[in-house]
Design an enzyme around this catalytic site. Sequence first.
Site, PDB file in Angstrom:
ATOM      1  CE  LYS A 255      -3.728  -0.145   2.374  1.00  0.00           C
ATOM      2  NZ  LYS A 255      -4.589  -0.286   3.542  1.00  0.00           N
TER       3      LYS A 255
ATOM      4  CD  GLU B  53       8.975  -7.241   6.595  1.00  0.00           C
ATOM      5  OE1 GLU B  53       8.663  -7.753   7.798  1.00  0.00           O
ATOM      6  OE2 GLU B  53       8.395  -6.228   6.128  1.00  0.00           O
TER       7      GLU B  53
ATOM      8  N   GLY C 129      -5.340  -5.231   5.412  1.00  0.00           N
ATOM      9  CA  GLY C 129      -4.501  -6.094   4.578  1.00  0.00           C
ATOM     10  C   GLY C 129      -5.122  -7.450   4.614  1.00  0.00           C
ATOM     11  NE  ARG C 130      -6.904  -8.428  10.702  1.00  0.00           N
ATOM     12  CZ  ARG C 130      -6.578  -7.339  11.166  1.00  0.00           C
ATOM     13  NH1 ARG C 130      -5.440  -6.793  10.579  1.00  0.00           N
ATOM     14  NH2 ARG C 130      -7.000  -6.618  12.066  1.00  0.00           N
TER      15      ARG C 130
ATOM     16  CD  GLU D 122      -2.592  -8.650  11.177  1.00  0.00           C
ATOM     17  OE1 GLU D 122      -1.385  -8.947  11.146  1.00  0.00           O
ATOM     18  OE2 GLU D 122      -3.050  -8.288  10.164  1.00  0.00           O
TER      19      GLU D 122
ATOM     20  CG  HIS E 173      -1.875 -41.113   8.993  1.00  0.00           C
ATOM     21  ND1 HIS E 173      -1.950 -42.237   9.256  1.00  0.00           N
ATOM     22  CD2 HIS E 173      -3.167 -40.917   8.132  1.00  0.00           C
ATOM     23  CE1 HIS E 173      -2.784 -42.878   8.680  1.00  0.00           C
ATOM     24  NE2 HIS E 173      -3.703 -42.093   8.199  1.00  0.00           N
TER      25      HIS E 173
ATOM     26  CE  LYS F 113       5.874  -3.456   9.664  1.00  0.00           C
ATOM     27  NZ  LYS F 113       4.478  -3.344   9.158  1.00  0.00           N
TER      28      LYS F 113
END
Length: 550
Positions: free
Chosen positions: A215, A221, A277-278, A363, A394, A514
């Site tokens: 954005k 990152e 964002g999510r 979040e 399993h 961050k």
Amino acid sequence: MATLETPLEAPKAGQHPAWKALKEHYAKIRKLHLRKLFSQDPARGDRLAVEALGIYLDYSKNRITDETLRLLLQLAEESGLRAKIDAMFRGDKINITEDRSVLHVALRAPKGTSIFVDGEDVVPAVHAVLDKMAGFSERVRSGAWKGHTGKRVRNVINVGIGGSDLGPVMAYEALRYYSQRDLTFRFVSNVDGTDFAEAVRDLDPAETLFIISSKTFTTLETMTNAHTARAWSLAGLNGDETSVAKHFVAVSTNAKEVAKFGIDTANMFEFWDWVGGRYSMDSAIGLSTMIAIGPDKFRSLLDGFHQMDLHFRETPFDRNLPVLLGLLTVWYTDYFGSQTVAILPYEQYLKRFPAYLQQLTMESNGKHVTLDGTQVAQDTSPVYWGEPGTNGQHSFYQLIHQGTRLIPCDFIAFGKPLNAIGRHHDILLANVFAQAEALAFGKTPKQVKAEGTPDWLVPHRVFEGNRPSNTILAERLTPETLGKLIALYEHSVFTQGVIWNVDSFDQWGVELGKVLAQRIVPELESKDEPKLAHDTSTNNLIRRYRTLSR
């Protein structure tokens, strides 16, 4: 540690009468077994099930009675859930810590709908971006979009992190069956250089398109990976700076930084600060999804979202799929002391769905203060996790069946397979139904002994049962169905947040690390020994890294 029969403290009294009533009710029924509930009410499996929009929810294998359900629905009413749903859809600024509207529902609103933010109808702008995405996607899919050397783009790499990665990755994997198979799609998120190196190791820069999703176009990152991608691309295209415009597009709002990077701002796809964002995979963040499956199927995905939005907004709570899921999560989290929820899709294409839900749920509701800034009086978000069936059977199902922790489970399955091969799907679905049945009813010592088991071995082979689960069934995994499932969990999360009175739409918890990382990076890279002012542990780790990395 909270065990199966050791509840965490119920919420402090004073917020809503239903809290106290539920606490008293829990004390009465906490040891009531699902075996008894079903034997007393043979029609329970029929009554405690809801079908809407082609999604069937069987919630009968939960440790609830009709009174439990009545009180949970009362809690929803007392918490003002209906008014808060309306406030979200109206565009009110319910994200109070950032003074923002919360309008992911606008991203899938049909043309002609009106949703206002600060007096402006945002729906036309949403559709303008969708139309722009569609035009670009068709050019890439058809081969009309050419790279710098005139070669057709055959590889699409999405570069983002968090919601700019988890949504596109999950959607691509979930809808891979519908994707254009002569195109390769990869995703880079981790700042670990291995992620980028493996994504491009066998690709031709002349045939590769990067979608940079950020954005602000400043996320550490993402922009680290973006600049690495730019250098890789230029190295394969004779260093010609003009090639960037043909091999990079942006999903961003920062036109200045996008242009500075070398991307033509005509190929910048916008989204808005009223979309977290999510919650953004159905915005321009979904550009890679649209390229993969095509604009028509992407619109089907949006239609699925929208159908569930309307169901959530308009359906009475006792038949409202997201509300029921959300209330059950509150019930187990705050009264049984459950700390996790297992998401168990019996569909290989949904292998990334649990990871996607981790960000969406944790979040959103991983909060320790209420909307007014006071400490919460009860636990908030549980940990969400899971794997596709039958792989998990399993692996970790042993703990769910016979461990000391109560882990509510959501089983997700489909009546028709996308790849019909022999008996595979019958066996897969048999496992869904068998696991839910085994978790609910278990196996008693008497049953184990009747099988001829030696007395000393009996305790090891007893299954206590009484482990709750929901089963979610739909006909087939399609783009439309995926949209419904995602929105189902989005609105379940909203329901939980309203009950807990937290802001489900900020994420200050991701900021501190961050900020500190930005401070530490130059200390790691400094040629001279830096003057360190952290705690002794952090100082020692920085010094040791500097020694190891040189």
